[in-house]
Design an enzyme around this catalytic site. Structure first.
Site, PDB file in Angstrom:
ATOM      1  CD  GLN A  96      -0.305   6.834  -4.504  1.00 41.81           C
ATOM      2  OE1 GLN A  96      -1.107   7.613  -4.995  1.00 41.81           O
ATOM      3  NE2 GLN A  96       0.741   7.227  -3.810  1.00 41.81           N
TER       4      GLN A  96
ATOM      5  CE1 TYR B 105      -4.112  -2.285   5.074  1.00 43.02           C
ATOM      6  CE2 TYR B 105      -1.969  -3.261   4.639  1.00 43.02           C
ATOM      7  CZ  TYR B 105      -3.225  -2.905   4.210  1.00 43.02           C
ATOM      8  OH  TYR B 105      -3.601  -3.158   2.927  1.00 43.02           O
TER       9      TYR B 105
ATOM     10  NE  ARG C 138      -3.840  -0.179   0.288  1.00 49.08           N
ATOM     11  CZ  ARG C 138      -4.867  -0.074   1.103  1.00 49.08           C
ATOM     12  NH1 ARG C 138      -5.059  -0.976   2.024  1.00 49.08           N
ATOM     13  NH2 ARG C 138      -5.720   0.930   1.010  1.00 49.08           N
TER      14      ARG C 138
ATOM     15  CG  ASP D 111      -4.289   0.709  -2.986  1.00 53.44           C
ATOM     16  OD1 ASP D 111      -5.098  -0.194  -2.702  1.00 53.44           O
ATOM     17  OD2 ASP D 111      -3.706   1.396  -2.134  1.00 53.44           O
TER      18      ASP D 111
ATOM     19  CB  SER E  90      -6.909   2.941  -2.253  1.00 50.60           C
ATOM     20  OG  SER E  90      -5.968   2.857  -1.223  1.00 50.60           O
TER      21      SER E  90
HETATM   22  P1  NAD Z   1      -7.888  -0.415   6.808  1.00 51.01           P
HETATM   23  O1  NAD Z   1      -9.116  -0.619   5.991  1.00 51.01           O
HETATM   24  O2  NAD Z   1      -6.996  -1.569   7.057  1.00 51.01           O
HETATM   25  O3  NAD Z   1      -8.313   0.208   8.237  1.00 51.01           O
HETATM   26  C1  NAD Z   1      -9.072   1.401   8.312  1.00 51.01           C
HETATM   27  C2  NAD Z   1      -8.566   2.238   9.459  1.00 51.01           C
HETATM   28  O4  NAD Z   1      -8.932   1.648  10.707  1.00 51.01           O
HETATM   29  C3  NAD Z   1      -7.044   2.393   9.518  1.00 51.01           C
HETATM   30  O5  NAD Z   1      -6.723   3.765   9.428  1.00 51.01           O
HETATM   31  C4  NAD Z   1      -6.664   1.784  10.861  1.00 51.01           C
HETATM   32  O6  NAD Z   1      -5.594   2.466  11.470  1.00 51.01           O
HETATM   33  C5  NAD Z   1      -7.947   1.948  11.651  1.00 51.01           C
HETATM   34  N1  NAD Z   1      -8.044   1.107  12.836  1.00 51.01           N
HETATM   35  C6  NAD Z   1      -7.666  -0.187  13.010  1.00 51.01           C
HETATM   36  N2  NAD Z   1      -7.905  -0.595  14.281  1.00 51.01           N
HETATM   37  C7  NAD Z   1      -8.460   0.462  14.940  1.00 51.01           C
HETATM   38  C8  NAD Z   1      -8.938   0.663  16.265  1.00 51.01           C
HETATM   39  N3  NAD Z   1      -8.882  -0.294  17.202  1.00 51.01           N
HETATM   40  N4  NAD Z   1      -9.440   1.889  16.588  1.00 51.01           N
HETATM   41  C9  NAD Z   1      -9.512   2.879  15.654  1.00 51.01           C
HETATM   42  N5  NAD Z   1      -9.077   2.745  14.392  1.00 51.01           N
HETATM   43  C10 NAD Z   1      -8.560   1.547  14.020  1.00 51.01           C
HETATM   44  O7  NAD Z   1      -7.003   0.777   6.218  1.00 51.01           O
HETATM   45  P2  NAD Z   1      -6.928   1.298   4.719  1.00 51.01           P
HETATM   46  O8  NAD Z   1      -7.880   2.340   4.464  1.00 51.01           O
HETATM   47  O9  NAD Z   1      -6.923   0.104   3.832  1.00 51.01           O
HETATM   48  O10 NAD Z   1      -5.511   1.979   4.703  1.00 51.01           O
HETATM   49  C11 NAD Z   1      -4.358   1.227   5.043  1.00 51.01           C
HETATM   50  C12 NAD Z   1      -3.123   2.049   4.931  1.00 51.01           C
HETATM   51  O11 NAD Z   1      -2.687   2.180   3.602  1.00 51.01           O
HETATM   52  C13 NAD Z   1      -3.284   3.456   5.456  1.00 51.01           C
HETATM   53  O12 NAD Z   1      -2.127   3.777   6.165  1.00 51.01           O
HETATM   54  C14 NAD Z   1      -3.342   4.267   4.230  1.00 51.01           C
HETATM   55  O13 NAD Z   1      -2.930   5.595   4.445  1.00 51.01           O
HETATM   56  C15 NAD Z   1      -2.347   3.514   3.395  1.00 51.01           C
HETATM   57  N6  NAD Z   1      -2.434   3.871   2.016  1.00 51.01           N
HETATM   58  C16 NAD Z   1      -1.327   4.460   1.483  1.00 51.01           C
HETATM   59  C17 NAD Z   1      -1.337   4.850   0.185  1.00 51.01           C
HETATM   60  C18 NAD Z   1      -0.113   5.481  -0.371  1.00 51.01           C
HETATM   61  O14 NAD Z   1       0.825   5.741   0.329  1.00 51.01           O
HETATM   62  N7  NAD Z   1      -0.078   5.727  -1.614  1.00 51.01           N
HETATM   63  C19 NAD Z   1      -2.457   4.659  -0.594  1.00 51.01           C
HETATM   64  C20 NAD Z   1      -3.581   4.048  -0.029  1.00 51.01           C
HETATM   65  C21 NAD Z   1      -3.546   3.653   1.286  1.00 51.01           C
END
Ligand code: NAD
Length: 385
Positions: free
Chosen positions: A129, A230, A123, A132, A135
């Protein structure tokens, strides 16, 4: 002979997305690939077979598709009959959920099928990206969750002053500030709600604030930043501390939208039965994490809407991207095309296991499960490691 890429018709109940859309075909044909589309594959997303044909694809029967395609593109993992049709030497690409269904990966490996899963994309790699799909689909989900909440809530989201009186803005809390959570914040703000948000990864505070939400800072500071962007699972002590403080915040909300996930694991419970009991009648919870594994709200039931004795409506939609199939398919098609083209050289599939995206996303190959994470889950003594 050009490599044949087949677009399968999805068979999962309620799935309306399709893995490729006509707009995305040009890039594949320009790379020397022939595109076959199973008849009716686009129907759920309102894309007629003729639109695929006009864009240069050949519309074929399921039998021809599975018999002749070198690569099969799909959204969800192949179930039952579709899985049995895949044959040795064929590659299947989709959101295969290998961590949730390791036995399917073993079956595909044994059948000599190369399984490539979009949910294993690294990710945080910027080059990945465009591939992804987690996302792009979470984005659709976050948007739609807010619309469902607004539709279910019996009051206005915005502050509204009229001759007949003033409506107070809704207080909306977003739990989990990943991709879906950020989109939910933006959407709820655009509808005029007062939005607050919470996550266990501190870096999300600034992201939430930049979209106009108030970040909920608990007195017990928890940093549960895990690997790959994550979150990690909380310890029992952290969970208890978080719960007590969150309960107070939740009680003052009109709408709570939960999006928290831990990859490959049961989602954390953030809204307990007790917290729901303290909410006002007419409040709404949309639990985006709900599935057969459970959800973020203790009382949610995946795929159902529950109204509690104290008048709180809990909606737990199972597949939000499928409810907006045209947009989600368009984005998904870009993701899967980019991933496929990353693995194609001179019109043929050329897997380079030194390359990071290929290394992460190829789950089975050459008759074996090659993903270490899936191997661990399949190991007899490894259990739930
Ligand atoms: P996800 O669906 O796995 O989880 C959603 C959110 O829930 C996360 O922000 C996580 O921290 C939060 N979470 C988990 N347990 C929790 C708890 N007990 N209490 C409160 N919140 C809790 O996450 P996602 O949307 O798939 O994103 C995963 C990661 O990938 C993120 O860091 C996102 O920024 C990253 N990402 C990066 C890029 C990039 O750099 N280009 C692009 C897309 C996503």
């Amino acid at each position: 002979m050009p490599m044949k890429v087949g677009v399968a018709r999805e068979s999962a109940a309620g799935e309306r997305r399709v893995a490729l859309v006509p707009e995305a075909l040009g890039k594949l044909t320009a790379a020397g690939l022939e595109v076959l589309v199973e008849a009716g594959a686009g129907a759920g997303a309102a894309i007629p077979d003729a639109a695929f044909a006009d864009a240069g694809a050949r519309v074929v029967s399921a039998d021809e598709l599975y018999a002749t395609s070198d690569v099969i593109l799909r959204v969800q993992k192949p179930a039952g009959a579709d899985a049995a049709r895949l044959r040795s030497g064929q590659t299947v690409i989709g959101l295969l959920q290998p961590l949730l269904d390791p036995p399917l990966m073993q079956t595909l490996a044994a059948a000599g099928v190369t399984a490539v899963s979009l949910d294993a994309i690294p990710r945080t790699l910027s080059r990945a990206q465009t591939m992804d799909a987690l996302s792009s689909q979470a984005n659709v989900g976050g948007y739609k969750a807010v619309l469902i909440a607004a539709n279910t809530y019996g009051r206005y989201f915005p502050l509204l002053t009229t001759a007949a009186g003033t409506a107070k803005p809704a207080n909306v809390l977003i739990l989990g500030i990943g991709v879906a959570g950020l989109q939910a914040i933006g959407t709820a703000r655009r509808l005029g709600a007062v939005v607050s948000a919470y996550d266990v990864r501190p870096e999300t505070a600034e992201q939430a604030e930049s979209l106009g939400a108030k970040f909920v800072r608990l007195k017990t500071s928890i940093d549960a930043t895990g690997t790959g962007g994550y979150a990690r699972e909380l310890t029992p002590e952290e969970r208890a501390a978080q719960q007590a403080e969150l309960n107070e915040v939740i009680a003052n909300q009109d709408v709570v939208i939960t999006t928290a996930q831990i990859p490959g694991r049961k989602p954390p419970v953030l809204v307990t039965a007790e917290a729901v009991g303290a909410m006002r009648s007419g409040s709404v919870i949309v639990d985006m994490a709900a599935s057969a594994l459970g959800g973020n709200c203790e009382l949610s039931r995946a795929g159902e809407t529950v109204v509690t004795d104290n008048g709180v409506t809990i909606v737990a939609p199972e597949n939000l991207p499928a409810s907006m199939p045209s947009s989600s398919s368009l984005f998904y098609a870009r993701n899967i095309s980019a991933l496929l083209l990353n693995m194609v050289k001179d019109g043929n599939l050329a897997l380079d296991f030194e390359e990071e995206v290929t290394k992460s996303t190829v789950i089975t190959h050459g008759g074996a499960v090659v993903s270490e994470a899936v191997q661990k889950l399949l190991a007899p003594a490894g259990g739930n490691a």
